[in-house]
Design an enzyme around this catalytic site. Structure first.
Site, short mmCIF file in Angstrom:
data_model
loop_
_atom_site.label_atom_id
_atom_site.label_comp_id
_atom_site.label_asym_id
_atom_site.label_seq_id
_atom_site.Cartn_x
_atom_site.Cartn_y
_atom_site.Cartn_z
N GLU A 233 -76.72 5.76 -79.52
CA GLU A 233 -75.86 6.81 -78.92
C GLU A 233 -76.39 8.14 -78.88
O GLU A 233 -77.31 8.51 -79.76
CB GLU A 233 -74.40 6.70 -79.77
CG GLU A 233 -74.55 7.14 -81.10
CD GLU A 233 -73.09 6.83 -82.01
OE1 GLU A 233 -72.42 6.27 -81.24
OE2 GLU A 233 -73.11 7.50 -82.92
N ASN A 268 -78.92 10.54 -93.55
CA ASN A 268 -77.70 10.19 -93.02
C ASN A 268 -76.82 9.77 -94.06
O ASN A 268 -75.74 9.09 -93.60
CB ASN A 268 -77.81 9.24 -91.89
CG ASN A 268 -78.68 9.80 -90.68
OD1 ASN A 268 -78.16 10.73 -89.95
ND2 ASN A 268 -79.66 9.14 -90.37
N GLU A 308 -64.00 8.51 -88.88
CA GLU A 308 -65.16 9.34 -88.93
C GLU A 308 -65.34 10.21 -87.71
O GLU A 308 -65.37 9.39 -86.81
CB GLU A 308 -66.39 9.12 -89.49
CG GLU A 308 -66.17 8.18 -90.88
CD GLU A 308 -67.59 8.00 -91.59
OE1 GLU A 308 -68.31 8.24 -90.82
OE2 GLU A 308 -67.41 7.76 -92.92
N GLU A 321 -67.05 6.60 -85.88
CA GLU A 321 -66.63 5.16 -86.27
C GLU A 321 -65.40 5.05 -87.19
O GLU A 321 -64.97 6.01 -87.63
CB GLU A 321 -67.92 4.41 -86.82
CG GLU A 321 -68.24 5.38 -88.08
CD GLU A 321 -69.46 4.92 -88.89
OE1 GLU A 321 -70.38 4.99 -88.28
OE2 GLU A 321 -69.55 4.50 -90.19
N ASN A 323 -64.46 3.11 -90.95
CA ASN A 323 -64.83 2.13 -91.97
C ASN A 323 -63.59 1.74 -92.49
O ASN A 323 -62.54 2.29 -92.80
CB ASN A 323 -65.56 3.30 -92.94
CG ASN A 323 -66.82 3.92 -92.77
OD1 ASN A 323 -67.45 2.96 -92.42
ND2 ASN A 323 -66.97 5.22 -92.88
N ARG A 325 -62.66 0.10 -95.03
CA ARG A 325 -62.60 -0.16 -96.33
C ARG A 325 -62.17 1.10 -97.28
O ARG A 325 -61.96 2.06 -96.51
CB ARG A 325 -63.94 -0.67 -96.77
CG ARG A 325 -65.11 0.36 -96.24
CD ARG A 325 -66.34 0.14 -96.81
NE ARG A 325 -67.59 0.80 -96.12
CZ ARG A 325 -67.81 2.03 -96.24
NH1 ARG A 325 -66.91 2.64 -97.21
NH2 ARG A 325 -68.78 2.69 -95.72
#
Length: 714
Positions: A233, A268, A308, A321, A323, A325
């Site tokens: 991306e 990152n 995020e 994205e 997550n 969890r």
């Protein structure tokens, strides 16, 4: 009531925050029916974290452990423990059958996955469903849809959420990745579809970097998550990384909590986080939160999850994205909301309904920071292994109420191994304002004692005090921009140098006084009139060659009058000889210094997070030392060393090959991160001493070069 809230909120809270905490405690009289026993399918600090909440709720816990973790803290704290295989994650923590067998053996009714490992593996959740075991997290369907970065982008785009331009699908191979990158336009982000934590993720600015990023990220993804699907991306330059914490139940209720900012990153991977963000206003928080909730409801998401986003300077935000969890940085959200997210996850898994008010839940109460303390070289970000020979967390010291929180899974004597993530601790601080919380983080980092492994506290301490960080004007480019050549240690101005020299002189004087007392047999520093009260010294920092003439006079009230290079400063230092912490005031300023080790003519101190070797001599010793010859430096230009202990993934050269400076010589994997080893100069390969699959030690010679030849770089 015994509540984790007393750990999450400071005892010195101001009236509004204190009222919030008391209200939360008062309205949570019982935990209701949840589970009798849960298994934590993880290790380290997150396993310890889950165990603490489970114990608070009266739930028995089962730990799982690899052979390398047999004596780990999470194993000791759990009510039961089951071995799940050898040290490598691919043979233990990532093996679904091993976890399922541990569940059956222990009789656990539910499984909490922590983060990493199998926490976002929808096939694992499906297996638990088939076995009639409750997964403390989202459903396998919503996890697959939102935990998969490729699928989640499609869903988000269809739902009208702003997304980053990129290829909507799985990248088929290396050349396909290069084609996509050219279609989108460089720079691009090449990253794994599964997992997170910065692993399997690299930025590419051209075709060559794209090929390398795809190859290395794919290997990392398979090693870390057991899934090597990749996506490409557009990389948005100079953004902020901001995320929204969600919590939802099985009754259709989903709430968003205040944002976290995670812009301070290396490779990152997040290094320092804070909540809330100085950049986000009420309108943006509401818009981001509502979009995140809408996205979650679109797939029937429940439990804890995080959306995020990348946010530009104008507060335009783009979904990155989800997550599916619990996040590593969840403690700072707990600090500013008073909520125990692990407890809420357990309650949701048990079918309970969340009793939250969205308007109240979205209001931050105070400010919190998290510093991720890693066993790694802070300059090159290379992991360090070894045994913690000395380990003192700052929570054991008086800093102020419960304003400091250490989430760790280790104790003094614990081993940091090559097999797992090098995180030592998540160090969190809280304050009613950002500046109060930031000052508490400075103080906590100054008092954090770690010996036996290299750690990144020097970098954390420098960042938290950096003028740009203090101002809040940060972005994901902070570390590469502010430390383009890597972090080299704290840069001392004249004032800080004076403080360091003054403390070093007092430390020397106290040690000298003690030694003279012992020689005379007095046994106490206060019993001998022969102990000097005046010292004349030369204090030198060998690394920089800076030296100052220091005069030191002990005052009757216990303070010291210190003259450093002709400038006199009043100094008070509280230090028991050879104790790890020396604190006090120099010229009216608070100072904290760690005493690490004695040296032949001085000692090693840690000041502002950075280690300084300090030489302390009499004027005559100092004068004579100028005539001593320096030891010749070893020539390392003809050998390629392993930068850390690990496993050789590949060797890119053979004997007789001619290589250019910077050419790839091989790849070494340690702690689930792959590191390319490059040639320090142009030359001809003389000997290749390692092969793929071989374990190597730190500084072990991997490849030898013959004498130099001239080769043009590509």
């Amino acid at each position: 009531m015994n509540s984790l809230f007393t750990l999450l909120r400071p005892s010195t809270a101001t009236a509004p925050a204190q009222r919030l905490r008391l209200r939360l405690m008062a309205t949570t009289p019982s935990y209701g029916k949840t589970f009798d026993k849960i298994l934590i399918a993880n290790r380290g600090e997150i396993a310890v974290r889950v165990i603490k909440t489970a114990k608070k709720m009266g739930i028995k816990t089962v730990a799982v452990y690899s052979d390398a973790d047999a004596n780990s803290l999470h194993v000791r704290l759990a009510d039961e423990a089951v071995n799940i295989g050898p040290a490598p994650t691919s043979q233990s923590y990532l093996v679904v059958d091993n976890i399922i067998n541990a569940v059956k053996k222990s009789g656990a009714q539910a499984v909490h996955p922590g983060y990493g490992f199998l926490s976002e593996n929808s096939h694992f959740v499906k297996r638990l469903d088939d076995e009639g075991v409750v997964f403390i997290g989202p459903s396998s369907d919503s996890m697959f849809k939102m935990g998969d970065k490729i699928e989640s982008k499609k869903i988000a785009k269809a739902a009208g959420v702003h997304t980053i331009p990129g290829f909507q699908g799985e990248v088929e191979g290396l050349e396909h990745a290069v084609k996509i990158a050219n279609d989108i336009g460089y720079p691009v982000m090449v990253k794994a579809s599964a997992g997170g934590g910065g692993k399997g993720m690299r930025i590419a600015y051209n075709d060559k970097e794209c090929r390398e990023a795809f190859r290395l990220s794919k290997q990392e993804a398979l090693s870390s998550f057991g899934d090597d699907r990749m996506l490409v991306e557009k990389f948005i330059e100079d953004p902020r990384h901001i995320e929204i914490q969600l919590i939802g139940d099985k009754h259709g209720n989903t709430f968003y909590l205040p944002e976290r900012e995670c812009s301070i990153q290396r490779r990152n991977q997040k290094v320092i986080e804070e909540a809330p963000s100085v950049h986000i206003d009420l309108a943006t928080r509401k818009a981001m939160g509502e979009q995140a909730v809408s996205l979650a409801k679109n797939v029937g998401y429940f439990s804890a999850g995080t959306c995020e986003f990348l946010v530009d300077p104008k507060r335009n935000f783009y979904f990155l994205e989800m997550n599916t969890r619990l996040q590593v940085e969840h403690p700072i959200t707990e600090y500013i909301t008073g909520l125990d997210l692990v407890e809420l996850m357990i309650r949701v898994a048990a079918g309970q309904k969340l009793n939250l008010n969205q308007e109240e839940a979205a209001k931050p109460k105070g400010w919190a920071f998290e510093s991720r303390v890693y066993a790694e070289d802070p300059e090159k970000y290379l992991p360090s292994i070894g045994r913690l020979t000395k380990y003192i967390e700052p929570k054991a010291l008086t800093i102020g109420g419960h304003d400091v929180r250490c989430d760790s899974g280790i104790v003094e004597g614990s081993e940091i191994s090559i097999y797992y993530d090098p995180m030592i601790c998540k160090l969190c601080t809280y304050g009613e304002t950002r500046e109060v919380a930031r000052h508490r983080m400075e103080s906590a980092l100054d008092r954090y004692v770690i010996k036996g492994v290299t750690h990144n506290i020097p970098l954390l301490r420098d960042v938290i005090s950096h003028p740009r960080f203090v101002s809040g004007k940060i972005s994901t480019n902070f570390l590469p921009h502010e430390y383009p050549q890597g972090f080299k240690g704290a840069a001392l101005d004249d004032k800080k140098k004076t403080e360091l020299f003054a403390v070093a002189a007092v430390v020397h004087a106290k040690r000298d006084a003690r030694n003279k007392t012992w020689v005379q047999g007095g046994g106490s520093l206060a019993t001998s009139a022969d102990i000097p009260s005046r010292w004349e010294l030369n204090v030198t920092l060998p690394k920089t060659g800076e030296s100052e003439h220091v005069l030191l006079l002990a005052e009757k009230d216990g303070s010291w009058k210190v003259s450093v290079g002709g400038k006199t400063v009043s100094t008070t230092i509280d230090w028991d000889v050879d104790a790890p912490i020396a604190s006090g005031r120099v010229d009216g300023e608070d100072v904290v210094v760690q005493y690490l080790d004695p040296l032949p003519v001085g000692f090693r101190l840690q000041y502002l997070g950075t280690k300084f070797d300090v030489t302390v001599q009499s004027p005559r010793q100092h004068e004579l030392s100028k005539h001593m010859k320096e030891k010749p430096k070893l020539d390392l230009t003809s050998v390629i060393l392993s930068p850390m202990p690990g496993t050789v993934v590949s060797v890119a050269v053979k004997e007789g090959d001619v290589v250019a400076e910077g050419a790839e010589m091989g790849v070494v994997e340690a702690m689930k991160m792959q590191n390319v080893i490059r040639s320090p100069r142009a030359g001809k390969v003389g000997k290749v001493l390692v092969k793929a699959g071989q374990s190597v030690a730190g500084d072990e010679i991997m490849i030898e070069l013959e004498k130099e030849v001239v080769v043009k770089k590509d």
